[in-house]
Design a protein around this motif. Structure first.
Motif, PDB file in Angstrom:
ATOM      1  N   VAL A  38       8.012  12.907   1.647  1.00  0.00           N
ATOM      2  CA  VAL A  38       9.348  13.090   1.085  1.00  0.00           C
ATOM      3  C   VAL A  38      10.383  12.675   2.136  1.00  0.00           C
ATOM      4  N   PRO A  39      11.654  12.510   1.743  1.00  0.00           N
ATOM      5  CA  PRO A  39      12.671  12.102   2.713  1.00  0.00           C
ATOM      6  C   PRO A  39      12.657  12.951   3.980  1.00  0.00           C
ATOM      7  N   GLY A  40      12.698  12.270   5.110  1.00  0.00           N
ATOM      8  CA  GLY A  40      12.584  12.922   6.411  1.00  0.00           C
ATOM      9  C   GLY A  40      11.232  12.703   7.055  1.00  0.00           C
ATOM     10  N   ASP A  41      10.220  12.355   6.231  1.00  0.00           N
ATOM     11  CA  ASP A  41       8.879  12.086   6.751  1.00  0.00           C
ATOM     12  C   ASP A  41       8.790  10.661   7.283  1.00  0.00           C
ATOM     13  N   SER A  42       7.830  10.445   8.173  1.00  0.00           N
ATOM     14  CA  SER A  42       7.572   9.117   8.715  1.00  0.00           C
ATOM     15  C   SER A  42       6.080   8.848   8.647  1.00  0.00           C
ATOM     16  N   SER A  43       5.700   7.874   7.847  1.00  0.00           N
ATOM     17  CA  SER A  43       4.295   7.512   7.705  1.00  0.00           C
ATOM     18  C   SER A  43       4.209   6.073   7.240  1.00  0.00           C
ATOM     19  N   ILE A  44       3.193   5.338   7.682  1.00  0.00           N
ATOM     20  CA  ILE A  44       2.995   3.973   7.225  1.00  0.00           C
ATOM     21  C   ILE A  44       2.739   3.952   5.723  1.00  0.00           C
ATOM     22  N   GLU A  45       2.307   5.098   5.156  1.00  0.00           N
ATOM     23  CA  GLU A  45       2.075   5.190   3.711  1.00  0.00           C
ATOM     24  C   GLU A  45       3.386   5.294   2.931  1.00  0.00           C
ATOM     25  N   TYR A  46       4.466   5.632   3.612  1.00  0.00           N
ATOM     26  CA  TYR A  46       5.747   5.910   2.966  1.00  0.00           C
ATOM     27  C   TYR A  46       6.673   4.740   3.263  1.00  0.00           C
ATOM     28  N   THR A  47       6.749   3.800   2.334  1.00  0.00           N
ATOM     29  CA  THR A  47       7.391   2.520   2.581  1.00  0.00           C
ATOM     30  C   THR A  47       8.907   2.607   2.706  1.00  0.00           C
ATOM     31  N   SER A  48       9.548   3.364   1.839  1.00  0.00           N
ATOM     32  CA  SER A  48      11.009   3.302   1.708  1.00  0.00           C
ATOM     33  C   SER A  48      11.782   3.555   3.007  1.00  0.00           C
ATOM     34  N   PRO A  49      11.363   4.497   3.876  1.00  0.00           N
ATOM     35  CA  PRO A  49      12.134   4.714   5.109  1.00  0.00           C
ATOM     36  C   PRO A  49      12.082   3.547   6.090  1.00  0.00           C
ATOM     37  N   TRP A  50      11.164   2.607   5.900  1.00  0.00           N
ATOM     38  CA  TRP A  50      11.047   1.497   6.839  1.00  0.00           C
ATOM     39  C   TRP A  50      11.927   0.311   6.450  1.00  0.00           C
ATOM     40  N   ALA A  51      12.512   0.353   5.273  1.00  0.00           N
ATOM     41  CA  ALA A  51      13.285  -0.785   4.780  1.00  0.00           C
ATOM     42  C   ALA A  51      14.532  -1.033   5.614  1.00  0.00           C
ATOM     43  N   GLY A  52      15.072  -2.250   5.519  1.00  0.00           N
ATOM     44  CA  GLY A  52      16.254  -2.649   6.256  1.00  0.00           C
ATOM     45  C   GLY A  52      17.474  -1.749   6.073  1.00  0.00           C
ATOM     46  N   ALA A  53      18.049  -1.586   4.966  1.00  0.00           N
ATOM     47  CA  ALA A  53      17.948  -2.301   3.712  1.00  0.00           C
ATOM     48  C   ALA A  53      19.353  -2.716   3.311  1.00  0.00           C
ATOM     49  N   HIS A  54      19.456  -3.784   2.523  1.00  0.00           N
ATOM     50  CA  HIS A  54      20.767  -4.175   2.024  1.00  0.00           C
ATOM     51  C   HIS A  54      20.576  -4.941   0.724  1.00  0.00           C
ATOM     52  N   TRP A  55      21.710  -5.215   0.056  1.00  0.00           N
ATOM     53  CA  TRP A  55      21.602  -5.985  -1.176  1.00  0.00           C
ATOM     54  C   TRP A  55      21.496  -7.461  -0.819  1.00  0.00           C
ATOM     55  N   HIS A  56      20.298  -7.971  -0.961  1.00  0.00           N
ATOM     56  CA  HIS A  56      20.022  -9.389  -0.742  1.00  0.00           C
ATOM     57  C   HIS A  56      18.902  -9.744  -1.702  1.00  0.00           C
ATOM     58  N   THR A  57      19.253 -10.344  -2.812  1.00  0.00           N
ATOM     59  CA  THR A  57      18.264 -10.535  -3.860  1.00  0.00           C
ATOM     60  C   THR A  57      17.135 -11.478  -3.440  1.00  0.00           C
ATOM     61  N   HIS A  58      15.921 -11.099  -3.814  1.00  0.00           N
ATOM     62  CA  HIS A  58      14.750 -11.969  -3.656  1.00  0.00           C
ATOM     63  C   HIS A  58      14.359 -12.581  -4.997  1.00  0.00           C
ATOM     64  N   ALA A  59      15.062 -12.187  -6.045  1.00  0.00           N
ATOM     65  CA  ALA A  59      14.707 -12.632  -7.389  1.00  0.00           C
ATOM     66  C   ALA A  59      15.084 -14.099  -7.594  1.00  0.00           C
ATOM     67  N   THR A  60      14.365 -14.766  -8.472  1.00  0.00           N
ATOM     68  CA  THR A  60      14.637 -16.160  -8.823  1.00  0.00           C
ATOM     69  C   THR A  60      14.896 -16.242 -10.322  1.00  0.00           C
ATOM     70  N   PRO A  61      15.524 -17.325 -10.770  1.00  0.00           N
ATOM     71  CA  PRO A  61      15.781 -17.461 -12.211  1.00  0.00           C
ATOM     72  C   PRO A  61      14.517 -17.421 -13.061  1.00  0.00           C
ATOM     73  N   GLU A  62      13.364 -17.674 -12.439  1.00  0.00           N
ATOM     74  CA  GLU A  62      12.104 -17.607 -13.183  1.00  0.00           C
ATOM     75  C   GLU A  62      11.711 -16.170 -13.512  1.00  0.00           C
ATOM     76  N   ASP A  63      12.388 -15.202 -12.894  1.00  0.00           N
ATOM     77  CA  ASP A  63      12.133 -13.782 -13.167  1.00  0.00           C
ATOM     78  C   ASP A  63      13.453 -13.124 -13.572  1.00  0.00           C
ATOM     79  N   PRO A  64      13.900 -13.364 -14.804  1.00  0.00           N
ATOM     80  CA  PRO A  64      15.211 -12.838 -15.221  1.00  0.00           C
ATOM     81  C   PRO A  64      15.284 -11.321 -15.216  1.00  0.00           C
ATOM     82  N   ARG A  65      14.153 -10.661 -15.401  1.00  0.00           N
ATOM     83  CA  ARG A  65      14.153  -9.196 -15.360  1.00  0.00           C
ATOM     84  C   ARG A  65      14.578  -8.698 -13.978  1.00  0.00           C
ATOM     85  N   ALA A  66      13.979  -9.241 -12.926  1.00  0.00           N
ATOM     86  CA  ALA A  66      14.328  -8.830 -11.569  1.00  0.00           C
ATOM     87  C   ALA A  66      15.771  -9.221 -11.233  1.00  0.00           C
ATOM     88  N   CYS A  67      16.222 -10.387 -11.710  1.00  0.00           N
ATOM     89  CA  CYS A  67      17.622 -10.780 -11.495  1.00  0.00           C
ATOM     90  C   CYS A  67      18.554  -9.730 -12.096  1.00  0.00           C
TER      91      CYS A  67
END
Length: 373
Positions: A38-67
């Motif tokens: 849960v938030p506050g934990d640190s584990s390689i199994e827990y991906t979200s706390p390791w993210a950068g993170a910012h809004w920078h889309t990886h989606a392409t027009p071939e995947d309109p759902r992700a866009c």
């Protein structure tokens, strides 16, 4: 329509699970989140706390759902910031709007489909800053910027944002239980264990389950399309005034300030199929080398270099075919899967959670459940 007090059990407390929990509980559902971390934990199994993170889309027009998911998240985060600006009593989400520079070391061939959806998008000429200064300080043969754009983007203090989501869900009535579920006997067994765990804490049987277990779904669901995408980053002292991402011929680099933390994430790598959590010193060296060219103002150490706080690796939940957000019936139990967002978990999160809410309500409103959307 489903009754408003259906009990939804969410498996996983990463950004996907917690955002889904917020939307579900605020729509009137009774929600229990069960997760090993849960938030506050640190584990390689827990991906979200390791993210950068910012809004920078990886989606392409071939995947309109992700866009569409990414655009929904951008607009939602802007709305959160606007509400915080109007009302100083609101809890802070850990978001901040920055100028975000995108550089390419080669002619741009990809579709910039997202340009109309972001604030203040513009193309930079090579005589404009920081395009000009970066190329001017780059040694010959090291690769120079050939194209650049700038726009307004949101950076995320991930630790603060995860806590914000958790507390927002709790304030609306959700219950968060920290417990490890079995994964080696299949999804049905894990759902039954989750239900028992919830009931042991005074909760009811689940009317529907949301499977937001990220990379853990590979084993839990026997999903052979799942794979890790290892990312190595370096956290340094100093909060950058801007974001940058740079696409080189044989590398990628980025700098993402963590709002309010006095620190910045430098990256990074995308190593498909690599499970190791041990940072590679050579990769660290390359990350710092590229960052030095692009964000020299953070080099405040006594030796003229970066002041390193930590070096870490995270495993993004990659999935061939894209994220799985769909309904399934498992041993008589209604399940909505929401996993496999790869490196797009944060920017997908609002659109994905809205779809998850809709699918949960569809699954509750009709039986039997067999839809794959």
């Amino acid at each position: 329509m489903p009754t408003p007090n259906n009990h939804i059990i969410v498996l996983g407390a990463g950004v996907t699970g917690l955002t889904s929990a917020v939307f579900l509980v605020e729509a009137g559902h009774d929600v229990t989140v069960i997760a090993a971390h849960v938030p506050g934990d640190s584990s390689i199994e827990y991906t979200s706390p390791w993210a950068g993170a910012h809004w920078h889309t990886h989606a392409t027009p071939e995947d309109p759902r992700a866009c569409d998911w990414d655009v929904q998240t951008y607009e939602y985060w802007i709305g959160v910031l606007e509400r915080e600006g109007r009302d100083g009593t609101l809890p802070k989400a850990g978001l901040k709007l920055y100028d975000s520079f995108k550089y390419w070391d080669f002619p741009v061939k990809e579709a910039i489909w997202w340009a109309p959806y972001v604030k203040e998008y513009r193309v930079l000429a090579d005589h404009q800053e920081p395009f000009c200064s970066i190329n001017g300080s780059t040694p010959e043969g090291a690769g120079k910027i050939q194209a650049a754009v700038v726009y307004r983007a949101v950076a995320v203090n991930v630790a603060q944002y995860l806590l914000y989501l958790q507390e927002r869900a709790r304030k609306a009535g959700a219950v968060v239980i920290k417990a490890r579920l079995p994964v080696d006997q299949g999804l049905q067994h894990a759902l039954e264990a989750a239900e028992r765990e919830a009931m042991s804490k005074g909760r009811r049987k689940g009317d529907c389950f949301v499977n937001a277990t990220g990379l853990g779904a590979a084993k839990l669901c026997g999903d052979e399309t799942m794979y890790p995408i290892r990312g190595q980053t370096v956290l340094v002292k100093g909060e950058a005034a801007t974001i940058f991402t740079r696409s080189g011929v044989d590398y990628g680099a980025y700098c993402i300030p963590r709002p309010g933390s006095g620190s910045t994430i430098l990256g990074g790598t995308k190593e498909k199929g690599v499970w190791s959590e041990t940072p590679d010193p050579k990769v660290t060296e390359q990350i710092l080398k590229h960052a030095a060219l692009n964000i020299p103002e953070l080099m405040t150490g006594p030796d003229g270099g970066f002041e390193i706080i930590s070096v870490q690796c995270g495993l993004r939940p990659g999935r061939h075919g894209g994220a799985r957000v769909e309904i399934e019936r498992v041993g008589g139990k209604r399940v909505v899967h929401a996993y496999g967002h790869a490196g797009g978990g944060y920017q997908n999160s609002i659109g994905s959670a809205r779809l998850t809410l809709r699918l949960v309500e569809e699954s509750l409103a009709c039986a039997p459940v067999a839809a794959r959307l």
